[in-house]
Design an enzyme around this catalytic site. Sequence first.
Site, PDB file in Angstrom:
ATOM      1  N   ARG A  67     -25.690  -3.006   5.631  1.00  0.00           N
ATOM      2  CA  ARG A  67     -25.315  -4.391   5.353  1.00  0.00           C
ATOM      3  C   ARG A  67     -25.688  -5.325   6.500  1.00  0.00           C
ATOM      4  O   ARG A  67     -25.680  -6.539   6.329  1.00  0.00           O
ATOM      5  CB  ARG A  67     -23.810  -4.464   5.100  1.00  0.00           C
ATOM      6  CG  ARG A  67     -23.281  -3.367   4.206  1.00  0.00           C
ATOM      7  CD  ARG A  67     -21.826  -3.522   3.894  1.00  0.00           C
ATOM      8  NE  ARG A  67     -21.659  -4.355   2.732  1.00  0.00           N
ATOM      9  CZ  ARG A  67     -20.491  -4.862   2.333  1.00  0.00           C
ATOM     10  NH1 ARG A  67     -19.406  -4.633   3.028  1.00  0.00           N
ATOM     11  NH2 ARG A  67     -20.426  -5.601   1.251  1.00  0.00           N
ATOM     12  N   LYS A  85       0.845  -1.182   0.000  1.00  0.00           N
ATOM     13  CA  LYS A  85       0.000   0.000   0.000  1.00  0.00           C
ATOM     14  C   LYS A  85       0.890   1.245   0.000  1.00  0.00           C
ATOM     15  O   LYS A  85       1.811   1.364   0.797  1.00  0.00           O
ATOM     16  CB  LYS A  85      -0.879  -0.018   1.249  1.00  0.00           C
ATOM     17  CG  LYS A  85      -2.251   0.546   1.067  1.00  0.00           C
ATOM     18  CD  LYS A  85      -3.109   0.269   2.286  1.00  0.00           C
ATOM     19  CE  LYS A  85      -4.495   0.863   2.084  1.00  0.00           C
ATOM     20  NZ  LYS A  85      -5.353   0.645   3.253  1.00  0.00           N
ATOM     21  N   GLU A 111     -19.698  -6.373   8.879  1.00  0.00           N
ATOM     22  CA  GLU A 111     -20.695  -5.627   9.637  1.00  0.00           C
ATOM     23  C   GLU A 111     -21.762  -6.523  10.255  1.00  0.00           C
ATOM     24  O   GLU A 111     -22.203  -6.269  11.383  1.00  0.00           O
ATOM     25  CB  GLU A 111     -21.362  -4.581   8.734  1.00  0.00           C
ATOM     26  CG  GLU A 111     -20.455  -3.430   8.325  1.00  0.00           C
ATOM     27  CD  GLU A 111     -19.603  -3.723   7.100  1.00  0.00           C
ATOM     28  OE1 GLU A 111     -18.829  -2.839   6.700  1.00  0.00           O
ATOM     29  OE2 GLU A 111     -19.721  -4.852   6.551  1.00  0.00           O
TER      30      GLU A 111
END
Length: 617
Positions: A365, A250, A337
């Site tokens: 969600r 990253k 979630e």
Amino acid sequence: MPRPAVSRLLDAIDGPDAVKALSLEQLPQLAQELRDEIVAVTAANGGHVGPNLGVVELTLALHRVFDSRKDRFVFDVSHQGYPHKLLTGRHGEFFRKLRRTGGASGFLNRAESEHDAFGAGHAGTALSAALGMAVARDRLGTDDHVVAICGDAAFTCGITAEALNNISSATKRLIVVLNDNEWSIARNVGALAEHFNSLSAEGGAADIFEHFGLHYVGPIDGHDLPAVIDALEKAKRSEMPVLLHVLTKKGHGFEAARQSPEKFHGLGAFHPETGETKKASPGSPPAYQDVFGQAMVRFARQSPRIVGITAAMPSGTSLSALAEQLPEQFFDVGIAEEHAVLFAAGLATEGMRPVCAIYSTFLQRAYDPIIHDVALQKLPVTFCMDRAGLSPNDGPTHHGLFDLAYLRCVPGVVVMQPKDEDELVDMLHTSLCLNGPAFVRYPRGAATGVKIKERPAKLAVGQAEVLREGADIVIWALGCFVAEAEKVAEQLSAENGLSVGVVNARWAKPIDRALLLAQAADTPLIVTMEDHVVTGGFGSAVLETLQEAKAPAALERIGWPDKFIEHGSSVEELRAAHGLSGPQIHARVLEAWRSLQVRPQRLTPRSEEVRPFRAAG
């Protein structure tokens, strides 16, 4: 004599064919130009820096091997789609307005380009969507390729596991690129993250994927462009589903982002030379999420039963403060979630006081566990919904404009929104004293700057706050629209001679029925204002209450229209584009009042003395 400047390869890239026309030796230069452009644009506009810098070589390889006009690239979340946009004819002014009004979206968007096969903004969706495309291709008899590009964090999503379970029985041709960078927003957590790390270190066969019927290839250095191209060419010829394990870093190529992957996952404007964030003006109010984060630490210190739960977003929700100071009372469950809500429900059954900090848009969600596992069992779980309202630069996948509608219909829950940061702390405190599920919604960005009390107040459930009395019109406002309501009331009084009251509603469920009906019995016009779609929102709750009681007052509901709201440069620009700026609201309320003047029972404003109505201007 100075040498002439070398023209950028990127300036000549008008689509994927131009990428294929370059020599292999030219691709490193193009990779660097992509990184330079991404850093320059995100430094000015903010955005997802680290994820995009990490996939530059991978994206170049994809466009080198495949044809995105025919083949399908499905990027999970799609917040790493900037190189893809730049290689598919969207560089120049359109990309330089990234995340701003009239510019490129920060995510992939089917309406933006034929090269965007699938739009997304939430994690875990790529594998299911790609499998659907592959099965459709098989049924239609075409020869295009489907490539799902999934971050390792996406494999903590239940949807991804469900898709994995179906691949081998559904298709023989699917390419899955596991973009393994060890991070979601924060560092990845859990057993799968440890498994991927062991594969990277040992280079062993990934039996977990072989058991799902995918041929595992890797791990491969994701910044070794020839190696990635070669692996994709081989995967292209495979007669069984392939998982290509690609290791990336990253922020690769920009040292500040490499050193701080969590910070540079997504951030506002920064100085490209140093990576330092451009700070707000001295004395600016704290962000709402930071007020919440500090309050959580404060309350958790008072009770070990209070715990904070996040779904891979400790910094975005500011639960990182709890993680640092009271790590035993903090849980990051990864991008999961549904699990976060069920986990909280289990904790609550044993006397704990869990607080789930999940953005409004992502809490969608977990709707089934909210109803079935928390509300049905009347469990005391607090949900703190950050980004309720607009997330302007991110756009429709991230706006929190639907939570009131999807929560108001759930029996036994309370839903509240503060007008300022002090009231936010009061509401969090109140929620921790209740015996059932509670939801606190608050917007992205800076709070109002009011002082926070030393001792929070416990609010009476369903009791609104009258801020200003009015005899002609009463505005019931929720959350950040309270301040706007006060401005509109003052303007209507000063310019139009109307007596206008303002109520800080506080509660979307239950609303203050007694106060509302008392005002409706003696006030011709009630106005509601909310940072939510008007369909099914707070105004709908007021409408239902008035209708059930056969109240005589007229009602004007003001909120976001029944459509998906685009991304834009600021909340103010988007409000103005959809009729929600201060002057537009003033005009709308005035027009609603004027429409009442044709009613025979009421031709003049109500006040202690009769006075003529004065039109604006």
